[in-house]
Design an enzyme around this catalytic site. Sequence first.
Site, short mmCIF file in Angstrom:
data_model
loop_
_atom_site.label_atom_id
_atom_site.label_comp_id
_atom_site.label_asym_id
_atom_site.label_seq_id
_atom_site.Cartn_x
_atom_site.Cartn_y
_atom_site.Cartn_z
N ARG A 280 -10.76 -1.56 -13.77
CA ARG A 280 -11.26 -2.94 -13.40
C ARG A 280 -11.36 -3.94 -14.55
O ARG A 280 -11.64 -3.62 -15.72
CB ARG A 280 -12.42 -2.81 -12.34
CG ARG A 280 -13.47 -2.54 -13.03
CD ARG A 280 -14.83 -2.49 -12.28
NE ARG A 280 -16.01 -2.35 -13.13
CZ ARG A 280 -17.18 -1.73 -12.42
NH1 ARG A 280 -17.03 -1.45 -11.10
NH2 ARG A 280 -18.36 -1.79 -13.23
N LYS A 297 -13.73 3.78 -15.32
CA LYS A 297 -14.62 4.54 -15.09
C LYS A 297 -14.13 5.84 -14.68
O LYS A 297 -12.92 5.83 -14.08
CB LYS A 297 -15.30 4.17 -13.57
CG LYS A 297 -16.17 2.71 -13.85
CD LYS A 297 -16.49 2.32 -12.44
CE LYS A 297 -17.89 3.12 -11.94
NZ LYS A 297 -18.57 2.41 -10.93
N GLU A 442 -28.87 -0.56 -5.60
CA GLU A 442 -28.67 0.68 -6.59
C GLU A 442 -29.98 0.97 -7.42
O GLU A 442 -30.66 0.11 -7.92
CB GLU A 442 -27.69 0.06 -7.44
CG GLU A 442 -26.29 0.11 -6.76
CD GLU A 442 -25.18 -0.10 -7.73
OE1 GLU A 442 -25.17 0.44 -8.71
OE2 GLU A 442 -23.88 -0.53 -7.37
N LYS A 474 -17.61 0.06 -3.75
CA LYS A 474 -17.11 -1.35 -3.16
C LYS A 474 -15.52 -1.26 -3.64
O LYS A 474 -14.99 -1.73 -2.27
CB LYS A 474 -17.57 -2.51 -4.01
CG LYS A 474 -19.18 -2.63 -4.31
CD LYS A 474 -19.74 -3.69 -5.21
CE LYS A 474 -21.17 -3.83 -5.33
NZ LYS A 474 -21.73 -2.78 -6.09
#
Length: 823
Positions: A280, A297, A442, A474
Amino acid sequence: MKFGEQLRSSMIKDYYWHYIAYDDLKDALKTEYVTEPTPANPKPDRKSWTEADERRFVALLESELDKVATFQALKSKEIIQRIKASEQEVNQVVARLENPASFSGAERPTDEDFMLLEADLSDIIADVHDLAKFTQLNYTGFQKIIKKHDKQTRWYLKPVFAARLNAKPFFKDNYDAFVVKLSRLYDLVRTKGNPVKGDASAGGGQQNFVRQTTKYWVHPDNITELKLIILKHLPVLVFNPSKEFEEKDSAISSIYYDNPETWELYKGRLQKTEGAEAIRLRWYGGMEVDQIFVERKTHREDWTGEKSVKARFPMKEKHVNAYLSGDMTVPAVFEKMRKEGKKSEQQIADWEALAKEIQYRVVTRNLKPVCRTFYHRTAFQLPGDARVRISLDTELSMIREDNLDGRRRAGDNWRRMDIGIDWPFRQLPPEDIERFPYAVLEVKLQTQAGQEPPQWIRDLTASHLVEAVPKFSKFIHGCATLFPDKIHLLPFWYPQMDIDIRKPVTRKYGIERPTQSTSISTSDMVDEDDDETDDEIDGNGQTSNGNAATQGVSHDTVTNYERNGALSATRNELDVEERVAADFLAGDEDYPLYDSDDESDFSDALEEARRIGGFYYYRMLLSSYLRRTGHITWEVLKAITPRPRATQMADEGTNGITILGNGRRTVKRFIAPKGKRIHVPIRVEPKVYFAAERTFLSWLEFSILIGSIAATLLNFGSDYVTFASAWVFTIIAVICLVYSVVLYVWRVDKIRKRRDVKRIYYEKWGPTFLCLGLVSAVLVNFILRAKHGQLASGDDQGRPHLFQVDMSNQTVEEVGNIRGLEL
């Protein structure tokens, strides 16, 4: 809970006369009867709704709107003035603490001075909480009464009154500025003028960082209350304290990339396969921001001994397109950074290695922008401390960035430019955006092995304010929602979107309100409202312009706060209601209202019958009693009827975890839409494959054993009984062998695909059929052997043979078959 009952139970006593007169507005919707009601005709027709009735109702509605909006504006100004006054007092006390000599005749502040300031700030916090609840309830009341008006009168007022609401937008006030200021003041007072100091962006400069994160959903009704509770334990993280808070400072946008043909990154992140990646591009603030973070990630399974890692590097926005297309080399990206010398050579080398890997994956896998996420983040942590950090993301929206359906959204650019941070993005068509109805909380912890989180965090996460949704993503939710024709594997939380996550309050937890404001009990008035609960307001979150790598720590203070005006703590099971997509009142679709169109008017009818009197009233009263008696009788019969019962759970445990409801749990079985599957997270480790192999070898052992029995019978038997038994055992052995091979291959395939199939973990029918087959084989052998032994000593009819002995010639002569035995 019905809305009328909720409104009355949640009213603040000091605000009572400023709430919407909901019952008066309901009565104003009823026109006069054509004829007076009589026992023979208790419900005559009412007069048609006329223009005069409409003017009368609109005038009353306007006056109520003026009343509510005026009070909300005055109360908001009052809170602002109180915050300013408290800020001056706090600064003065802190100044006396740091330099008492500069204040002639003033003593050094004592603990009592700080306690008084803390009590004053707690009262202001309670005022903010009450005002937020007041706004939410009144806005819901206006939505309810407008909907009831349009339904009953067929005169559609909603589009016209939407303009009036927007002209007096009392419900659009953003309380984030209050939260930021109160957080700073409360932290100063609670720490007695010695707040924890440090770099607000601690952790943000790291390339790799590991977190233990738990995620929760928060209903919009509870957002402001949740923020006010957290700020009493953790301050709001502010990256630039000298700068006045602006809404854009809390905006975070991310562009997620994937292959729109294979969706390999989506599937990998959903199934949590080893090494699954998410790529991203993220920026903080508005579209004018020049610094873009490129992030990757990587998921790691626990059995590998490694932790999931997020790595990222910064780059200029003007280089993004050339970098992603491969036209710009990685060394050129960091050339200027290397010349400036502001970063170490080792850090630049690490960034270059990461940039090369990401660029290679984007180019070789044909990754394209598919989804954007936007939200406002409020981060709570102590500056420079990374033990505990809490973030609350509100106004979460997922937006399409692809060009799949022929529309040039992003085009050849790395992101679309027709939107910025202008939430709720009214310019977008409905198919391009998913406005998530909840906020996402979170809780990020960095605790030592065996160390538990602080008690206040455990109390918060066990309260009615949050709903745990582990591993919520998300990116995954956005893709599953925005691409229904291309995504056929859905996340496990997807069916929960149709369930109201609000919970009944089973214990006192929330904001403590001083004694001057109390709730009005529902027993004070009789509820005549038959609508179901429907309350939905806008929730806005904030954080400072920073990065997601920042973490924080909690204070050791542990206090439970009692919420004033809380909903009644009746132990009701959670209602399952239809969720309507969130949108503003002025939009094309209805604002989300939690109510049903099938409304019962029985209580109104009973009141009308009471007014009429006579036999009709007694008949309606008897019907009411019969309904109540029938319901009680049914509940008693269910209670005394012998039947399997679920284990009763405690209402409230000593460890702070609340068990909601009346001891029963409502279970809803979700069925995936046609052509789609719901993916349930399955943890697969190498030992799972070995367990499947051991199970196959056990089946193989049984098959060989049964086959050996068959071979023994076949080789050492000489009659047809032994031959038949050997065939039976041979057939069973072959069936077991084929079954075990097929089952092993099927299990390995399901484990590899991470399918949630129960037969992966246990086999219900195989052992049963094996035992039945063995029993059948033994019985066949026994029966045939017994019958063969009987035939060996008799004729075909089973009758005994008669032998005569001739003693003269020493021979044996068979005389024949007879029915009896003769000598």
